[in-house]
Design a protein around this motif. Structure first.
Motif, PDB file in Angstrom:
ATOM      1  N   ARG A   1       0.826  -1.211   0.000  1.00  0.00           N
ATOM      2  CA  ARG A   1       0.000   0.000   0.000  1.00  0.00           C
ATOM      3  C   ARG A   1       0.858   1.259   0.000  1.00  0.00           C
ATOM      4  N   HIS A   2       2.159   1.112   0.260  1.00  0.00           N
ATOM      5  CA  HIS A   2       3.063   2.255   0.270  1.00  0.00           C
ATOM      6  C   HIS A   2       3.752   2.484  -1.066  1.00  0.00           C
ATOM      7  N   TRP A   3       3.716   1.502  -1.997  1.00  0.00           N
ATOM      8  CA  TRP A   3       4.542   1.667  -3.190  1.00  0.00           C
ATOM      9  C   TRP A   3       3.917   1.113  -4.469  1.00  0.00           C
ATOM     10  N   SER A   4       2.770   0.436  -4.412  1.00  0.00           N
ATOM     11  CA  SER A   4       2.165  -0.128  -5.617  1.00  0.00           C
ATOM     12  C   SER A   4       0.783   0.466  -5.843  1.00  0.00           C
ATOM     13  N   LEU A   5       0.494   0.829  -7.092  1.00  0.00           N
ATOM     14  CA  LEU A   5      -0.809   1.394  -7.424  1.00  0.00           C
ATOM     15  C   LEU A   5      -1.946   0.422  -7.153  1.00  0.00           C
ATOM     16  N   SER A   6      -1.665  -0.851  -7.225  1.00  0.00           N
ATOM     17  CA  SER A   6      -2.714  -1.853  -7.057  1.00  0.00           C
ATOM     18  C   SER A   6      -3.339  -1.816  -5.670  1.00  0.00           C
ATOM     19  N   HIS A   7      -2.630  -1.281  -4.681  1.00  0.00           N
ATOM     20  CA  HIS A   7      -3.133  -1.247  -3.317  1.00  0.00           C
ATOM     21  C   HIS A   7      -3.427   0.177  -2.832  1.00  0.00           C
ATOM     22  N   PHE A   8      -3.390   1.152  -3.739  1.00  0.00           N
ATOM     23  CA  PHE A   8      -3.759   2.516  -3.373  1.00  0.00           C
ATOM     24  C   PHE A   8      -5.281   2.624  -3.285  1.00  0.00           C
ATOM     25  N   THR A   9      -5.761   3.499  -2.418  1.00  0.00           N
ATOM     26  CA  THR A   9      -7.200   3.632  -2.201  1.00  0.00           C
ATOM     27  C   THR A   9      -7.881   4.454  -3.273  1.00  0.00           C
ATOM     28  N   GLY A  10      -7.172   5.370  -3.929  1.00  0.00           N
ATOM     29  CA  GLY A  10      -7.791   6.260  -4.898  1.00  0.00           C
ATOM     30  C   GLY A  10      -8.381   7.499  -4.277  1.00  0.00           C
ATOM     31  N   ARG A  11      -8.187   7.683  -2.971  1.00  0.00           N
ATOM     32  CA  ARG A  11      -8.725   8.884  -2.310  1.00  0.00           C
ATOM     33  C   ARG A  11      -8.045  10.142  -2.839  1.00  0.00           C
ATOM     34  N   ALA A  12      -6.730  10.073  -3.020  1.00  0.00           N
ATOM     35  CA  ALA A  12      -5.988  11.200  -3.584  1.00  0.00           C
ATOM     36  C   ALA A  12      -5.792  10.953  -5.072  1.00  0.00           C
ATOM     37  N   LEU A  13      -6.446  11.739  -5.905  1.00  0.00           N
ATOM     38  CA  LEU A  13      -6.347  11.566  -7.347  1.00  0.00           C
ATOM     39  C   LEU A  13      -5.026  12.148  -7.833  1.00  0.00           C
ATOM     40  N   SER A  14      -4.156  11.285  -8.323  1.00  0.00           N
ATOM     41  CA  SER A  14      -2.852  11.727  -8.796  1.00  0.00           C
ATOM     42  C   SER A  14      -2.308  10.708  -9.772  1.00  0.00           C
ATOM     43  N   ASP A  15      -1.595  11.194 -10.786  1.00  0.00           N
ATOM     44  CA  ASP A  15      -0.957  10.304 -11.752  1.00  0.00           C
ATOM     45  C   ASP A  15       0.547  10.225 -11.527  1.00  0.00           C
ATOM     46  N   LEU A  16       0.999  10.611 -10.334  1.00  0.00           N
ATOM     47  CA  LEU A  16       2.423  10.587 -10.001  1.00  0.00           C
ATOM     48  C   LEU A  16       2.709   9.456  -9.025  1.00  0.00           C
ATOM     49  N   GLN A  17       3.873   8.823  -9.198  1.00  0.00           N
ATOM     50  CA  GLN A  17       4.313   7.778  -8.278  1.00  0.00           C
ATOM     51  C   GLN A  17       5.585   8.184  -7.527  1.00  0.00           C
ATOM     52  N   LEU A  18       6.035   9.406  -7.716  1.00  0.00           N
ATOM     53  CA  LEU A  18       7.254   9.894  -7.077  1.00  0.00           C
ATOM     54  C   LEU A  18       6.955  11.185  -6.324  1.00  0.00           C
ATOM     55  N   ASN A  19       7.852  11.559  -5.439  1.00  0.00           N
ATOM     56  CA  ASN A  19       7.703  12.806  -4.686  1.00  0.00           C
ATOM     57  C   ASN A  19       8.697  13.856  -5.167  1.00  0.00           C
ATOM     58  N   ASN A  20       8.951  13.876  -6.477  1.00  0.00           N
ATOM     59  CA  ASN A  20       9.940  14.805  -7.018  1.00  0.00           C
ATOM     60  C   ASN A  20       9.542  16.260  -6.802  1.00  0.00           C
ATOM     61  N   MET A  21       8.236  16.557  -6.816  1.00  0.00           N
ATOM     62  CA  MET A  21       7.811  17.944  -6.612  1.00  0.00           C
ATOM     63  C   MET A  21       8.234  18.454  -5.246  1.00  0.00           C
ATOM     64  N   CYS A  22       8.084  17.610  -4.219  1.00  0.00           N
ATOM     65  CA  CYS A  22       8.495  18.008  -2.876  1.00  0.00           C
ATOM     66  C   CYS A  22      10.006  18.178  -2.799  1.00  0.00           C
ATOM     67  N   GLU A  23      10.743  17.288  -3.458  1.00  0.00           N
ATOM     68  CA  GLU A  23      12.199  17.361  -3.418  1.00  0.00           C
ATOM     69  C   GLU A  23      12.705  18.610  -4.129  1.00  0.00           C
ATOM     70  N   VAL A  24      12.084  18.963  -5.245  1.00  0.00           N
ATOM     71  CA  VAL A  24      12.502  20.162  -5.971  1.00  0.00           C
ATOM     72  C   VAL A  24      12.227  21.406  -5.136  1.00  0.00           C
ATOM     73  N   PHE A  25      11.058  21.476  -4.521  1.00  0.00           N
ATOM     74  CA  PHE A  25      10.741  22.629  -3.675  1.00  0.00           C
ATOM     75  C   PHE A  25      11.685  22.703  -2.481  1.00  0.00           C
ATOM     76  N   ASN A  26      12.008  21.552  -1.893  1.00  0.00           N
ATOM     77  CA  ASN A  26      12.918  21.523  -0.755  1.00  0.00           C
ATOM     78  C   ASN A  26      14.319  21.987  -1.155  1.00  0.00           C
ATOM     79  N   ARG A  27      14.738  21.633  -2.369  1.00  0.00           N
ATOM     80  CA  ARG A  27      16.057  22.059  -2.840  1.00  0.00           C
ATOM     81  C   ARG A  27      16.117  23.568  -3.050  1.00  0.00           C
TER      82      ARG A  27
END
Length: 320
Positions: A50-76
């Motif tokens: 449930r932490h890393w595969s789409l098959s076990h995501f709930t779908g509550r948060a609608l997103s087509d991203l599987q990475l947190n690159n946006m947070c990392e870029v903002f943090n940088r």
């Protein structure tokens, strides 16, 4: 994972499990991992899917991203302001956000169409793939859709759902759903425009509303009005710590726990198996602090570097 399994083969096996949208597809991908790399399979089984595969995501948060690159870029982007005092740090963040909002406004002004630019590009490919699907209507709100790769799914249009779960997870109609929308348009049940079935989070108008606000500029600190607060605030006691200040981002408790399970409690790669070499006598097995020659006085340090001086050289130096 990169530390244990190098190369593209293990990476491809991992991403097949990540992009699996149904439990059946996920189990099939994991069986392939088990067949080709048993150690990688055992390692992945320890992490809840449930932490890393789409098959076990709930779908509550609608997103087509599987990475947190946006947070990392903002943090940088905030790295230069971390070492500044609190007021200067907040000033740095405020000015960065002012410039960022203006850049987004300029980009939005160049956009055309009902969807954001990235979704427009990806949705164009989805519509192209939808033309290869075969659709059968049940007379109500459900469709049976068959794809070119022998896959078959059920689309429930009124619930905006497909059994492949891609529409449920991302909010973007999958190729099966788009094929149904095209079929509805041909039979007069809908206008046949798939873009209007995309969730509002991907609409260009929503993007405009997110960045509709602006951050106002402020005067310099010398123009600030004195605070009417009667209590005088004194600076807290500050103790300068020994060593170089840390600039790396502080890891969360979850990151520290996962990292400690993989590489030890030191939260970094261990030095186990590495041989230490002395900088003074150049012998392996100890460092310069525990060097016996240094303790017995055979080593003299000059300019911070250990230099061995024998009796002949000492006598010659004293004569000069």
């Amino acid at each position: 994972m990169k530390q244990k399994w190098k190369g593209q083969a293990a990476k491809n096996l991992y991403w097949k499990c990540v992009y699996a949208t149904t439990p059946q597809t996920f189990n099939k991908a994991m069986k392939q991992v088990f067949t080709e790399n048993k150690e990688l399979y055992d390692w992945l089984k320890e992490i809840p899917p449930r932490h890393w595969s789409l098959s076990h995501f709930t779908g509550r948060a609608l997103s087509d991203l599987q990475l947190n690159n946006m947070c990392e870029v903002f943090n940088r982007q905030l790295t230069p302001g971390r070492d500044l005092p609190i007021i200067s740090c907040l000033k740095f963040i405020r000015e960065y956000l002012m410039k960022r909002i203006v850049k987004v406004h300029m980009k939005i002004a160049k956009c055309k169409g009902p969807l954001t630019p990235n979704v427009t590009v990806s949705f164009k490919k989805i519509k192209k793939d939808a033309t290869k699907c075969n659709v059968i209507w049940n007379g109500a709100t459900k469709y049976q859709v068959s794809g070119p790769n022998q896959e078959q799914y059920v689309v429930t249009v009124d619930q905006r759902s497909c059994t492949c779960r891609m529409w449920d997870l991302t909010g973007i109609p999958c190729k099966h759903a788009v094929a149904c929308i095209f079929d509805m348009g041909e039979h007069g049940l809908d206008d046949g425009v798939p873009e209007k079935w995309v969730d509002k989070v991907y609409w260009l108008e929503t993007w405009k509303n997110v960045y509709a606000h602006t951050i106002d500029p402020i005067n310099g600190q010398e123009e600030w009005a004195p605070s009417p607060w009667p209590t005088k605030l004194t600076a807290p006691k500050h103790h300068v710590r020994i060593g170089r200040p840390k600039k790396n981002r502080k890891k969360s408790a979850v990151e520290i726990e996962l990292l400690s399970q993989k590489v030890g409690k030191a939260k970094k790669l261990p030095r186990k198996g590495r041989t230490v070499t002395c900088d003074i006598c150049k012998q392996p097995g100890h460092n310069k602090r525990s060097c016996k020659k240094r303790k017995t006085g055979d080593i003299r340090e000059a300019g911070g570097l250990g230099t061995q001086v024998d009796a002949t050289d000492a006598a010659g130096c004293s004569g000069v």
